[in-house]
Design an enzyme around this catalytic site. Structure first.
Site, PDB file in Angstrom:
ATOM      1  N   GLY A  31       0.769  -1.247   0.021  1.00  0.00           N
ATOM      2  CA  GLY A  31      -0.121   0.027   0.089  1.00  0.00           C
ATOM      3  C   GLY A  31       0.851   1.161  -0.127  1.00  0.00           C
ATOM      4  CB  ALA A  32       1.814   3.945   1.089  1.00  0.00           C
ATOM      5  CG  HIS A  37       3.203   0.464  -5.440  1.00  0.00           C
ATOM      6  ND1 HIS A  37       3.210   1.542  -4.714  1.00  0.00           N
ATOM      7  CD2 HIS A  37       3.675  -0.400  -5.020  1.00  0.00           C
ATOM      8  CE1 HIS A  37       3.942   1.298  -3.694  1.00  0.00           C
ATOM      9  NE2 HIS A  37       4.147   0.148  -3.691  1.00  0.00           N
ATOM     10  CD  GLN A  61       7.499  -7.324   3.814  1.00  0.00           C
ATOM     11  OE1 GLN A  61       6.655  -8.332   3.643  1.00  0.00           O
ATOM     12  NE2 GLN A  61       8.066  -6.703   3.312  1.00  0.00           N
ATOM     13  CG  ASP A 152      11.802  -3.631  -3.521  1.00  0.00           C
ATOM     14  OD1 ASP A 152      12.242  -3.174  -2.232  1.00  0.00           O
ATOM     15  OD2 ASP A 152      10.691  -2.891  -4.107  1.00  0.00           O
ATOM     16  CB  SER A 187      10.274   4.367  -1.746  1.00  0.00           C
ATOM     17  OG  SER A 187      10.310   3.768  -0.487  1.00  0.00           O
ATOM     18  NE  ARG A 189      10.609   1.467   4.700  1.00  0.00           N
ATOM     19  CZ  ARG A 189      10.582   0.262   4.202  1.00  0.00           C
ATOM     20  NH1 ARG A 189      10.423  -0.128   2.926  1.00  0.00           N
ATOM     21  NH2 ARG A 189      10.384  -0.774   4.914  1.00  0.00           N
TER      22      ARG A 189
HETATM   23  P1  AMP Z   1       5.988  -2.591  -1.719  1.00  0.00           P
HETATM   24  O1  AMP Z   1       4.553  -2.101  -1.481  1.00  0.00           O
HETATM   25  O2  AMP Z   1       7.023  -1.486  -1.320  1.00  0.00           O
HETATM   26  O3  AMP Z   1       6.232  -3.902  -1.208  1.00  0.00           O
HETATM   27  O4  AMP Z   1       6.186  -2.854  -3.345  1.00  0.00           O
HETATM   28  C1  AMP Z   1       5.303  -3.719  -3.933  1.00  0.00           C
HETATM   29  C2  AMP Z   1       5.996  -3.943  -5.474  1.00  0.00           C
HETATM   30  O5  AMP Z   1       5.934  -2.718  -6.102  1.00  0.00           O
HETATM   31  C3  AMP Z   1       7.231  -4.727  -5.240  1.00  0.00           C
HETATM   32  O6  AMP Z   1       7.305  -5.545  -6.523  1.00  0.00           O
HETATM   33  C4  AMP Z   1       8.006  -3.451  -5.614  1.00  0.00           C
HETATM   34  O7  AMP Z   1       9.451  -3.909  -6.069  1.00  0.00           O
HETATM   35  C5  AMP Z   1       7.274  -2.636  -6.715  1.00  0.00           C
HETATM   36  N1  AMP Z   1       7.872  -1.300  -6.568  1.00  0.00           N
HETATM   37  C6  AMP Z   1       8.340  -0.498  -5.544  1.00  0.00           C
HETATM   38  N2  AMP Z   1       8.574   0.598  -5.792  1.00  0.00           N
HETATM   39  C7  AMP Z   1       8.641   0.792  -7.352  1.00  0.00           C
HETATM   40  C8  AMP Z   1       9.204   1.544  -8.084  1.00  0.00           C
HETATM   41  N3  AMP Z   1       9.812   2.830  -7.777  1.00  0.00           N
HETATM   42  N4  AMP Z   1       9.318   1.243  -9.437  1.00  0.00           N
HETATM   43  C9  AMP Z   1       8.683  -0.126  -9.811  1.00  0.00           C
HETATM   44  N5  AMP Z   1       7.947  -0.878  -8.941  1.00  0.00           N
HETATM   45  C10 AMP Z   1       8.241  -0.486  -7.696  1.00  0.00           C
END
Ligand code: AMP
Length: 282
Positions: A31-32, A37, A61, A152, A187, A189
């Site tokens: 999320g966020a 995404h 995690q 990631d 991100s 974050r």
């Molecule tokens: P997260 O919500 O951070 O767990 O990310 C969910 C998915 O989105 C994961 O497969 C991440 O690698 C991908 N993701 C996060 N940031 C980016 C980004 N800047 N560009 C492309 N994919 C992303």
């Protein structure tokens, strides 16, 4: 967009579509949501008959409880963004839905050396938690395609290893990193950065670009150390600046000028830990 909170309901719904011959694409997230995404959702829509996104902040995690507590949550805006992107299904489970028997790790995943380097080294237990939630989500959704972000980098390798270990019949598709206009990798974050930190955060991708433009065949430790010192002087607490084999992620001390490499950085700006990487193709 349909919203499911119960895994049994989602499973039944998707089973019907699977029997109709629809290919299911899956985008797991915490999320966020940002455009990174959404780019995965868009890629899934191109490749699949139905796109499922999950939002679940997986407690197992997080090796740092403060990071978990402060993880941003913007669920209403997330739903709007997914709807605008044409996502078909959102899975929004509770912790007890994902872990009906509790959050203690039931299985241990043999990730080998992948768990001892970089993110594995600096975030002990992190990848076990990632495997735990991804295996569970894959068992519920049973997608044909799984969309992951190259942002990631090591996580993509870990999930591919998980799929090989479990034999789950899913094809992973790794999508490029989306960046802000100044180069900062998007991100969730980033929302936690104050304006001063946000301005500084771009130095991570600048450092990776510097590595890409200045790397020469020969020994690499000086280049890595110079970048680490630069980021430290700029106020980061650096976990690592590493140059690794692009396929195996083994850290490299020497480059022959041909081997495909990837440069990776993880560093804190005050309490916020940021990661990024640039593949270095010769
Ligand atoms: P997260 O919500 O951070 O767990 O990310 C969910 C998915 O989105 C994961 O497969 C991440 O690698 C991908 N993701 C996060 N940031 C980016 C980004 N800047 N560009 C492309 N994919 C992303």
């Amino acid at each position: 967009m349909l919203l499911f909170k119960k895994s049994a309901d989602l499973g039944n719904y998707l089973e019907r579509l699977r029997q109709e011959g629809l290919a299911i694409g899956f985008v797991p997230t915490m999320g966020a949501l940002h455009q990174g995404h959404i780019s995965l959702v868009e890629q899934s829509r191109e490749e699949s008959g139905i796109t499922v996104c999950s939002i679940f902040v997986n407690p197992t995690q997080f090796n740092d409880s403060k990071d978990f507590e402060k993880y941003p949550s913007t669920i209403e805006a997330d739903i709007d963004k997914l709807e605008a992107a044409g996502c078909d299904v959102l899975f929004l489970p509770s912790v007890s839905e994902i872990y009906p028997d509790g959050t203690a790790l039931a299985a241990h995943y043999n990730l080998g050396y992948l768990e001892t380097i970089l993110e594995g080294k600096f975030r002990p237990g992190h990848f076990q938690g990632v495997c735990q939630v991804v295996e569970r989500l894959l068992q519920i959704v049973k997608p044909h395609f799984l969309f992951l972000g190259q942002k990631d980098y090591q996580q993509c390798m870990v999930i591919k290893k998980l799929i090989a270990l479990t034999g789950l019949p899913v094809h992973t598709i790794v999508c490029p990193t989306l960046r802000e206009s100044d180069g900062l990798a998007m991100s969730s974050r980033n929302m936690r950065l104050n304006p001063g930190e946000r301005a500084k955060a771009v130095k991570i991708s600048e450092t990776l670009s510097f590595i890409r433009s200045s790397i020469r065949p020969g020994y690499l430790p000086d280049l890595k150390e110079r970048c680490r010192q630069y980021l430290t002087a700029e106020g980061f607490k650096v976990d690592y600046v590493e140059i690794a084999d692009a396929e195996t992620l083994e850290p490299q001390e020497y480059w022959d000028g041909h081997q495909p490499l990837v440069a990776l950085v993880a560093a804190f700006l005050n309490e916020v830990r940021l990661i990024d990487n640039h593949p270095l193709h010769p």
